[in-house]
Scaffold this motif. Structure first.
Motif, PDB file in Angstrom:
ATOM      1  N   ALA A 124       0.839  -1.205   0.000  1.00  0.00           N
ATOM      2  CA  ALA A 124       0.000   0.000   0.000  1.00  0.00           C
ATOM      3  C   ALA A 124       0.872   1.253   0.000  1.00  0.00           C
ATOM      4  O   ALA A 124       0.593   2.212  -0.734  1.00  0.00           O
ATOM      5  N   TYR A 125       1.918   1.259   0.801  1.00  0.00           N
ATOM      6  CA  TYR A 125       2.810   2.415   0.865  1.00  0.00           C
ATOM      7  C   TYR A 125       3.492   2.659  -0.480  1.00  0.00           C
ATOM      8  O   TYR A 125       3.635   3.791  -0.922  1.00  0.00           O
ATOM      9  N   ARG A 126       3.940   1.577  -1.126  1.00  0.00           N
ATOM     10  CA  ARG A 126       4.569   1.734  -2.446  1.00  0.00           C
ATOM     11  C   ARG A 126       3.597   2.329  -3.446  1.00  0.00           C
ATOM     12  O   ARG A 126       3.969   3.171  -4.259  1.00  0.00           O
ATOM     13  N   THR A 127       2.353   1.865  -3.405  1.00  0.00           N
ATOM     14  CA  THR A 127       1.340   2.361  -4.328  1.00  0.00           C
ATOM     15  C   THR A 127       1.046   3.837  -4.068  1.00  0.00           C
ATOM     16  O   THR A 127       0.926   4.632  -4.999  1.00  0.00           O
ATOM     17  N   ALA A 128       0.936   4.208  -2.801  1.00  0.00           N
ATOM     18  CA  ALA A 128       0.548   5.573  -2.433  1.00  0.00           C
ATOM     19  C   ALA A 128       1.688   6.574  -2.566  1.00  0.00           C
ATOM     20  O   ALA A 128       1.456   7.746  -2.884  1.00  0.00           O
ATOM     21  N   GLY A 129       2.899   6.158  -2.303  1.00  0.00           N
ATOM     22  CA  GLY A 129       4.043   7.063  -2.375  1.00  0.00           C
ATOM     23  C   GLY A 129       4.338   7.742  -1.051  1.00  0.00           C
ATOM     24  O   GLY A 129       3.505   7.769  -0.146  1.00  0.00           O
ATOM     25  N   PRO A 130       5.552   8.311  -0.942  1.00  0.00           N
ATOM     26  CA  PRO A 130       6.025   8.837   0.341  1.00  0.00           C
ATOM     27  C   PRO A 130       5.218  10.008   0.890  1.00  0.00           C
ATOM     28  O   PRO A 130       5.048  10.119   2.101  1.00  0.00           O
ATOM     29  N   VAL A 131       4.708  10.874   0.029  1.00  0.00           N
ATOM     30  CA  VAL A 131       3.930  12.020   0.527  1.00  0.00           C
ATOM     31  C   VAL A 131       2.625  11.521   1.150  1.00  0.00           C
ATOM     32  O   VAL A 131       2.234  11.953   2.240  1.00  0.00           O
ATOM     33  N   ALA A 132       1.971  10.588   0.467  1.00  0.00           N
ATOM     34  CA  ALA A 132       0.722  10.031   0.996  1.00  0.00           C
ATOM     35  C   ALA A 132       0.966   9.258   2.284  1.00  0.00           C
ATOM     36  O   ALA A 132       0.162   9.328   3.219  1.00  0.00           O
ATOM     37  N   VAL A 133       2.066   8.529   2.345  1.00  0.00           N
ATOM     38  CA  VAL A 133       2.393   7.764   3.551  1.00  0.00           C
ATOM     39  C   VAL A 133       2.570   8.707   4.736  1.00  0.00           C
ATOM     40  O   VAL A 133       2.030   8.480   5.821  1.00  0.00           O
ATOM     41  N   ALA A 134       3.310   9.784   4.532  1.00  0.00           N
ATOM     42  CA  ALA A 134       3.508  10.761   5.604  1.00  0.00           C
ATOM     43  C   ALA A 134       2.176  11.384   6.018  1.00  0.00           C
ATOM     44  O   ALA A 134       1.908  11.558   7.210  1.00  0.00           O
ATOM     45  N   GLY A 135       1.333  11.697   5.053  1.00  0.00           N
ATOM     46  CA  GLY A 135       0.017  12.267   5.358  1.00  0.00           C
ATOM     47  C   GLY A 135      -0.877  11.286   6.099  1.00  0.00           C
ATOM     48  O   GLY A 135      -1.583  11.660   7.041  1.00  0.00           O
ATOM     49  N   PHE A 136      -0.842  10.029   5.690  1.00  0.00           N
ATOM     50  CA  PHE A 136      -1.633   8.978   6.340  1.00  0.00           C
ATOM     51  C   PHE A 136      -1.226   8.854   7.807  1.00  0.00           C
ATOM     52  O   PHE A 136      -2.072   8.836   8.704  1.00  0.00           O
ATOM     53  N   ARG A 137       0.068   8.807   8.053  1.00  0.00           N
ATOM     54  CA  ARG A 137       0.556   8.696   9.431  1.00  0.00           C
ATOM     55  C   ARG A 137       0.153   9.920  10.246  1.00  0.00           C
ATOM     56  O   ARG A 137      -0.239   9.812  11.409  1.00  0.00           O
ATOM     57  N   GLN A 138       0.225  11.079   9.622  1.00  0.00           N
ATOM     58  CA  GLN A 138      -0.158  12.319  10.298  1.00  0.00           C
ATOM     59  C   GLN A 138      -1.645  12.281  10.672  1.00  0.00           C
ATOM     60  O   GLN A 138      -2.027  12.678  11.782  1.00  0.00           O
ATOM     61  N   VAL A 139      -2.491  11.786   9.785  1.00  0.00           N
ATOM     62  CA  VAL A 139      -3.927  11.669  10.069  1.00  0.00           C
ATOM     63  C   VAL A 139      -4.148  10.700  11.226  1.00  0.00           C
ATOM     64  O   VAL A 139      -4.901  10.997  12.165  1.00  0.00           O
ATOM     65  N   LEU A 140      -3.500   9.540  11.177  1.00  0.00           N
ATOM     66  CA  LEU A 140      -3.669   8.561  12.249  1.00  0.00           C
ATOM     67  C   LEU A 140      -3.240   9.144  13.595  1.00  0.00           C
ATOM     68  O   LEU A 140      -3.947   8.981  14.602  1.00  0.00           O
ATOM     69  N   GLU A 141      -2.101   9.812  13.614  1.00  0.00           N
ATOM     70  CA  GLU A 141      -1.619  10.392  14.869  1.00  0.00           C
ATOM     71  C   GLU A 141      -2.554  11.493  15.369  1.00  0.00           C
ATOM     72  O   GLU A 141      -2.768  11.631  16.574  1.00  0.00           O
ATOM     73  N   ALA A 142      -3.149  12.257  14.459  1.00  0.00           N
ATOM     74  CA  ALA A 142      -4.077  13.325  14.851  1.00  0.00           C
ATOM     75  C   ALA A 142      -5.374  12.756  15.429  1.00  0.00           C
ATOM     76  O   ALA A 142      -6.060  13.432  16.194  1.00  0.00           O
ATOM     77  N   MET A 143      -5.704  11.522  15.086  1.00  0.00           N
ATOM     78  CA  MET A 143      -6.929  10.892  15.594  1.00  0.00           C
ATOM     79  C   MET A 143      -6.755  10.297  16.997  1.00  0.00           C
ATOM     80  O   MET A 143      -7.738   9.971  17.652  1.00  0.00           O
ATOM     81  N   MET A 144      -5.517  10.169  17.463  1.00  0.00           N
ATOM     82  CA  MET A 144      -5.259   9.556  18.771  1.00  0.00           C
ATOM     83  C   MET A 144      -5.623  10.516  19.896  1.00  0.00           C
ATOM     84  O   MET A 144      -5.378  11.708  19.789  1.00  0.00           O
ATOM     85  N   ASP A 145      -6.191   9.942  20.964  1.00  0.00           N
ATOM     86  CA  ASP A 145      -6.388  10.765  22.149  1.00  0.00           C
ATOM     87  C   ASP A 145      -5.032  10.913  22.850  1.00  0.00           C
ATOM     88  O   ASP A 145      -4.045  10.278  22.474  1.00  0.00           O
ATOM     89  N   GLU A 146      -4.995  11.756  23.853  1.00  0.00           N
ATOM     90  CA  GLU A 146      -3.728  12.100  24.502  1.00  0.00           C
ATOM     91  C   GLU A 146      -3.018  10.876  25.086  1.00  0.00           C
ATOM     92  O   GLU A 146      -1.807  10.702  24.919  1.00  0.00           O
ATOM     93  N   GLU A 147      -3.755   9.995  25.753  1.00  0.00           N
ATOM     94  CA  GLU A 147      -3.149   8.808  26.360  1.00  0.00           C
ATOM     95  C   GLU A 147      -2.636   7.848  25.291  1.00  0.00           C
ATOM     96  O   GLU A 147      -1.541   7.298  25.411  1.00  0.00           O
ATOM     97  N   SER A 148      -3.403   7.663  24.237  1.00  0.00           N
ATOM     98  CA  SER A 148      -2.959   6.792  23.144  1.00  0.00           C
ATOM     99  C   SER A 148      -1.701   7.341  22.491  1.00  0.00           C
ATOM    100  O   SER A 148      -0.774   6.591  22.177  1.00  0.00           O
ATOM    101  N   ARG A 149      -1.656   8.632  22.295  1.00  0.00           N
ATOM    102  CA  ARG A 149      -0.473   9.253  21.689  1.00  0.00           C
ATOM    103  C   ARG A 149       0.754   9.050  22.586  1.00  0.00           C
ATOM    104  O   ARG A 149       1.845   8.755  22.112  1.00  0.00           O
ATOM    105  N   ARG A 150       0.573   9.197  23.896  1.00  0.00           N
ATOM    106  CA  ARG A 150       1.683   9.001  24.823  1.00  0.00           C
ATOM    107  C   ARG A 150       2.205   7.569  24.717  1.00  0.00           C
ATOM    108  O   ARG A 150       3.413   7.337  24.648  1.00  0.00           O
TER     109      ARG A 150
END
Length: 168
Positions: A132-158
């Motif tokens: 999936a990462y190869r198909t999406a490319g590095p910019v999309a991968v970075a954005g995907f990770r950023q979205v996932l991290e933004a969805m975490m609550d404070e304890e999950s992020r910690r």
């Protein structure tokens, strides 16, 4: 003609409609189903499920973790975790060792068979992610990770950042 780059982050994305958000939610549901399909098949023959997989994953990531720490990572009750751990111990996948500093502590470790199962489960998921990462490319991968991290609550992020600090 090249497409204009999409705006990055913040208020520029407030234009998303409910329909676009619904499509994102549904994409996550279907992606999760795909992401868990291979491990589900592997575990089915052992009469185990996703709770067992998550426990194996986090015991592998934090060898020697305590039952209390694993409960916090998984966000489950002691009763629920005990059911899962009993099965993993009975199958010879996890062993419990007495704590070195505090003999009341019970530290969890994967056995060689547990480590082999963890590799099999993770290899299947890594291969799906890699494709999936190869198909999406590095910019999309970075954005995907950023979205996932933004969805975490404070304890999950910690907890996530603590695991990442261990080489994640």
């Amino acid at each position: 003609m090249a497409e204009a780059p999409l705006p990055q982050g913040g208020s520029s994305l407030l234009f998303l409609t409910d329909e676009q958000l619904r499509k994102g939610i549904e994409a996550m549901f279907f992606a999760y189903r795909g992401f868990t399909a291979d491990p589900d098949r592997i575990l089915e023959g052992r009469e185990m499920g996703r709770a067992h997989h998550r426990a194996i994953h986090f015991i592998h990531r934090s060898p020697g973790t305590t039952v209390s720490n694993l409960m916090a990572l998984l966000g489950v009750t002691k009763q629920s975790l005990n059911r899962v751990l009993r099965a993993l111990i009975a199958e010879g996948l996890v062993e419990v060792r007495v704590g070195r500093r505090d003999r009341r502590e019970r530290n969890l470790h994967l056995t060689p068979e547990g480590a082999a199962l963890e590799r099999e489960l993770s290899d299947a998921q890594r291969e799906r992610m890699r494709a999936a990462y190869r198909t999406a490319g590095p910019v999309a991968v970075a954005g995907f990770r950023q979205v996932l991290e933004a969805m975490m609550d404070e304890e999950s992020r910690r907890q996530y950042e603590a695991l990442a600090g261990r080489g994640g």
